[in-house]
Enzyme design. Sequence first.
Site, mmCIF file in Angstrom:
data_model
loop_
_atom_site.group_PDB
_atom_site.id
_atom_site.type_symbol
_atom_site.label_atom_id
_atom_site.label_comp_id
_atom_site.label_asym_id
_atom_site.label_seq_id
_atom_site.Cartn_x
_atom_site.Cartn_y
_atom_site.Cartn_z
ATOM 1 C CG ASN A 1 51.423 42.582 39.687
ATOM 2 O OD1 ASN A 1 52.394 41.858 39.539
ATOM 3 N ND2 ASN A 1 50.651 42.967 38.682
ATOM 4 N NE ARG B 1 43.176 46.511 42.018
ATOM 5 C CZ ARG B 1 43.584 46.184 40.803
ATOM 6 N NH1 ARG B 1 42.913 45.361 40.075
ATOM 7 N NH2 ARG B 1 44.688 46.705 40.270
ATOM 8 C CG ASP C 1 45.990 47.780 31.567
ATOM 9 O OD1 ASP C 1 46.098 47.198 30.476
ATOM 10 O OD2 ASP C 1 46.830 47.675 32.487
ATOM 11 C CG ASP C 2 43.121 47.387 36.496
ATOM 12 O OD1 ASP C 2 44.343 47.274 36.612
ATOM 13 O OD2 ASP C 2 42.506 48.445 36.685
ATOM 14 C CG ASP D 1 45.361 49.899 39.743
ATOM 15 O OD1 ASP D 1 45.130 48.933 38.997
ATOM 16 O OD2 ASP D 1 46.487 50.089 40.242
HETATM 17 P P1 NAD Z 1 39.938 42.259 42.405
HETATM 18 O O1 NAD Z 1 39.898 42.884 43.739
HETATM 19 O O2 NAD Z 1 38.977 42.721 41.363
HETATM 20 O O3 NAD Z 1 39.744 40.671 42.557
HETATM 21 C C1 NAD Z 1 40.368 39.873 43.513
HETATM 22 C C2 NAD Z 1 39.624 38.558 43.578
HETATM 23 O O4 NAD Z 1 40.340 37.669 44.423
HETATM 24 C C3 NAD Z 1 38.213 38.655 44.121
HETATM 25 O O5 NAD Z 1 37.352 37.873 43.346
HETATM 26 C C4 NAD Z 1 38.314 38.021 45.512
HETATM 27 O O6 NAD Z 1 37.125 37.367 45.895
HETATM 28 C C5 NAD Z 1 39.404 37.006 45.267
HETATM 29 N N1 NAD Z 1 40.044 36.552 46.501
HETATM 30 C C6 NAD Z 1 40.409 37.265 47.586
HETATM 31 N N2 NAD Z 1 40.931 36.449 48.520
HETATM 32 C C7 NAD Z 1 40.898 35.204 48.018
HETATM 33 C C8 NAD Z 1 41.289 33.948 48.491
HETATM 34 N N3 NAD Z 1 41.839 33.813 49.693
HETATM 35 N N4 NAD Z 1 41.104 32.879 47.700
HETATM 36 C C9 NAD Z 1 40.563 33.009 46.477
HETATM 37 N N5 NAD Z 1 40.172 34.197 45.976
HETATM 38 C C10 NAD Z 1 40.340 35.269 46.722
HETATM 39 O O7 NAD Z 1 41.421 42.424 41.883
HETATM 40 P P2 NAD Z 1 41.972 42.196 40.402
HETATM 41 O O8 NAD Z 1 41.980 43.461 39.649
HETATM 42 O O9 NAD Z 1 41.282 41.049 39.795
HETATM 43 O O10 NAD Z 1 43.503 41.879 40.702
HETATM 44 C C11 NAD Z 1 43.864 40.735 41.442
HETATM 45 C C12 NAD Z 1 45.360 40.580 41.416
HETATM 46 O O11 NAD Z 1 45.801 40.397 40.087
HETATM 47 C C13 NAD Z 1 46.135 41.790 41.948
HETATM 48 O O12 NAD Z 1 47.198 41.363 42.748
HETATM 49 C C14 NAD Z 1 46.680 42.434 40.724
HETATM 50 O O13 NAD Z 1 47.915 43.087 40.959
HETATM 51 C C15 NAD Z 1 46.898 41.236 39.840
HETATM 52 N N6 NAD Z 1 46.936 41.613 38.430
HETATM 53 C C16 NAD Z 1 47.992 41.177 37.696
HETATM 54 C C17 NAD Z 1 48.096 41.530 36.389
HETATM 55 C C18 NAD Z 1 49.261 41.046 35.581
HETATM 56 O O14 NAD Z 1 50.057 40.340 36.053
HETATM 57 N N7 NAD Z 1 49.383 41.386 34.342
HETATM 58 C C19 NAD Z 1 47.136 42.348 35.820
HETATM 59 C C20 NAD Z 1 46.044 42.765 36.596
HETATM 60 C C21 NAD Z 1 45.956 42.375 37.911
#
Ligand code: NAD
Length: 550
Positions: A407, A155, A267-268, A245
């Site tokens: 992101n 991921r 970290d995530d 990731d």
């Molecule tokens: P993840 O795959 O664990 O979670 C994604 C979530 O989004 C899941 O719960 C999924 O069901 C939900 N989702 C998917 N489509 C959707 C929709 N249409 N409507 C509502 N929910 C929906 O991923 P993650 O690690 O939680 O990361 C998610 C995002 O956050 C990524 O883009 C990542 O880059 C970003 N992120 C940003 C930061 C930061 O800015 N500091 C840090 C970590 C992650």
Amino acid sequence: MPKKSPKPRLRVPRGIELLHDPLWNKGTAFTERERDALGLRGLLPPHVLTIEEQEQRVLANLRREPNDLERYVQLISLQDRNETLFYHVVMNHVEEMMPIIYTPTVGQACQQFGLLFRQTRGLYVSAHDRGRVARLLRNWPRRDVRAVVVTDGERILGLGDLGAFGMGIPIGKLSLYTACAGVHPAQCMPVMLDVGTENEALLRDPLYTGLCQRRLRGKAYDALVDEFVTAVHSRWPKALIQFEDFANVNAFRLLARYRKKICTFNDDIQGTAAVTLAGLYSALRITRQALRDQTILFLGAGEAGVGIGELIVSAMQEEGVPTDAARRRCWFVDSHGLVVKGRDNLAEHKLPFAHDHPFCADFLDAIRALKPTAIIGVSAMPKTFTRPVVEAMAELNERPIIFALSNPTSKAECTAEEAYTWSKGRAIYASGSPFPPCTYEGKTFVPGQGNNAYIFPGVGLGVIACEARHVSDRMFAEAAKALAAQVLDSDLAMGRVYPSLQRIQEVSAGIAAAVAACAYRENLARAKKPKDILEFIRSKMWRPQYRSYV
Ligand code: NAD
């Protein structure tokens, strides 16, 4: 009294070998004396340059490249030739360089990793290495590894499964350990745990650098991770392992399995939580409200969202709110709608936030029903904070808090400009990837970037410096407070809820000191407690300056 033995002389390689070792190489900056003493005479052009002159040349070359991906390629090849110069450039121009060596450009670089591949960097442990991981680790050329960032590429940012091409992420993260917090580059080891990929395009791509097979799952997967963790821990017992990731099915599980056994964090989940909590603390300085009075609605209930939710709950508990009440202040909408009790097949990590409430299929309906003070986008679904969403938040709140954290930039739930325009300049906005300043009705807003780079390098440095046995949740809460404390009133006045990245080394030192102090309080530190923790932390920070070798 026995005579003190003299300090061992540095074992600097010689001749062409020296020029090919990025840790030692100074390129055209080798002095006349060094050129004679180290067998370099004739191997370099005669004009000796200072590091500042070399920096000017690097900047001139970078700035004439047509795009950031080309700049990424240039910077990585500089890192492979001369790490001191690379970090000198990055640390002096951190705001300009961070979006290139990390998000958003690193995402593009990962997508094209096979094409961009020039020189290997980092350690590859593949599914075929089961049974020989400890032996393979012995090939790593550095003796004192303290920071390991490992991914299995499932991921990558918001880009999905990039398999072995995900190696760009641990490389980029560890560059930030050094650039933001001064962790010595020789102590850093990026790792790709290549267990295969489900990405059909990569499986068909002749330039794919990873294992061309479907992902290892179940017991075989767990056994490989376990063998890797055990091997690292036994060769470098003081090393911190940062998981990065992994898909959320594995991320939560692995964190739960190892957090009390070794020095590790994800970290995530935890870094994102701390950086977001820090942003909320800053936003609340603008609205003059308390965290315990907030209702927070997340779009996305994965690693980032649930990690943030858990840390907010623990921060509210600190303000005297009981756990259940604190949980009811955090709500989640996932790809199926509002997370509520009674919904079928909810993943385990979502259950603590599944409240008794009528189901809403739509995010806007959930806003109308729950009246949140803040919305946090962590869904990797672009354009989901639509105009009606932002307008509804602005109707409910004088200063709506809108964090669009997905992101890379292309995945942001809304842009800075959209948030400011649709809320008529009232939104308190932060994003995951950087957005340029924008002007609404004559006022210029500088959007804050909720970049994990504010947190994980400082946490890493603090943990490494005090040789912590484990990384606790409390350390992340302390890191969030230390980060928020570094936000100036002048930052808030322009709408920025994070400090300027130009101050990142000072900010990371403050975070590291807070984390180490917490480790000493919690009896998790193995190193002797220093008198002045901040001074101790500063003394551990590596600076990119050339040393004399003769
Ligand atoms: P993840 O795959 O664990 O979670 C994604 C979530 O989004 C899941 O719960 C999924 O069901 C939900 N989702 C998917 N489509 C959707 C929709 N249409 N409507 C509502 N929910 C929906 O991923 P993650 O690690 O939680 O990361 C998610 C995002 O956050 C990524 O883009 C990542 O880059 C970003 N992120 C940003 C930061 C930061 O800015 N500091 C840090 C970590 C992650």
